[in-house]
Design an enzyme around this catalytic site. Structure first.
Site: not given
Length: 351
Positions: A229-230, A245, A256, A277
């Protein structure tokens, strides 16, 4: 002469068949004797085991002695499984035994399959590997955490990897909970206290990442599937990429689902601060929106206002019903936001 030869061959074949049949019979006798011997051994072990069943400590000592005496472990295991007192074993305990045994058997199988993995006979040197790359097309590359270790990003499963640290430093049922959405919603501070170590902004692609990019430049890469995920593959220039991933490239609100560029939550990640958010918490959020994300947010807010205003002017009863619905919706939204907190999470498939 030909007929005599054929007759002789037939006699030889009969002798061979007779010999083969006799050999098979001998093998069957040996197998039957082996099975009987093993069954007798199992029965002897069962009898000894049943005599000790009321003395757990003695049973453990007895099992250790069987190993010291060189007994066949499979015989001991069969005896234990066949003669244990079912009424003393809770169902959950038995399932735990089954689970541990299946994991052990799977580990033996995987270790065996890896040890006997088929090798390409004509690939033995670095020159052979280079030649293989040169003549190959549509190359699939599968990558994991190991290719980013030299960039300073820890792997997951080694002794000093991420999961080992999580187990030692955080109070969680399993280290994998760090990337579980349900756990994240309940305890977001755990993820944000660790995410800065995985943030890709401070790391550079390794030679391995650049090699994958080179394969693509040469027109040889079909796809790079990565667990990482880097986002270092993308930083190296790899475009034919599938991040299984997810990655830190984007972040989405768990309430939302408003999505922003991953760089927008950089300050929150580095400061180990829970990111809120800007749509759910317009006055509390510290997310730094890009011009594109800001425009997208304004468009969404405008649409919501138009939807709200377009519902009015339809008579007193309808207006009253709409007001009641608005109140209920506000209450539901407040409760929902209290549960979810309008949190931002990086877009991992696990999450």
């Amino acid at each position: 002469s030909k007929m005599e030869q054929d007759s002789s061959d037939d006699d030889d074949d009969d002798d061979d068949a007779s010999s083969s049949s006799s050999s098979d019979d001998d093998d069957d006798d040996d197998n039957s004797e082996s099975v009987r011997s093993q069954q007798e051994e199992i029965e002897r072990v069962e009898n000894a085991y049943m005599a000790l069943i009321e003395a757990p400590e003695a049973l453990v000592t007895w099992t250790q002695h069987q190993r010291a005496y060189g007994r066949d472990a499979s015989v001991i295991l069969q005896a234990l499984l066949r003669s244990f007192p079912r009424e003393h074993m809770p169902e959950d305990y038995l399932w735990n035994v089954c689970h541990n045994l299946s994991k052990a058997l799977a580990g033996v199988y995987l270790e065996s399959s890896e040890r006997h993995r088929r090798k390409l006979k004509d690939v033995n040197t670095l020159d052979d590997v280079t030649a293989l790359f040169k003549r190959s097309k549509n190359i699939l590359v599968l990558t994991g955490a190991g290719i980013s270790v030299s960039a300073g990003i820890p792997d997951f499963r080694s002794k000093r990897g991420i999961y080992s640290r999580l187990r030692d430093e955080f109070n969680m049922p399993e280290p994998e909970c760090m990337f579980d959405l349900t756990y994240f919603k309940r305890s977001p501070n755990v993820f944000y206290s660790f995410a800065h170590e995985l943030w890709p902004g401070s790391h550079r692609p390794t030679p391995t990442h650049r090699f994958i990019a080179l394969l693509e430049q040469k027109g040889k890469l079909l796809r790079n599937y990565t667990q990482n995920i880097d986002d270092l593959e993308r930083s190296a220039g790899v475009k034919r990429l599938l991040q299984c991933h997810g990655s830190f490239a984007t972040a989405s609100c768990v309430t939302c689902h408003f999505q922003v560029d991953g760089k927008a939550i950089h300050d929150d990640i580095v400061s180990q601060r829970i990111s809120l958010c800007p749509k759910c918490h317009p006055h509390r959020s510290r997310v730094k929106l890009s011009p594109t994300d800001r425009l997208k947010l304004e468009v969404l807010q405008q649409k919501e206002k138009q939807h709200t205003s377009g519902s009015s002017g339809c008579g007193a009863d309808v207006n009253q019903q709409q007001n009641n619905n608005d109140v209920n919706n506000n209450n539901n939204n407040n409760n929902h936001q209290k549960q979810q907190n309008g949190l931002y999470n990086n877009n991992n498939n696990n999450n």
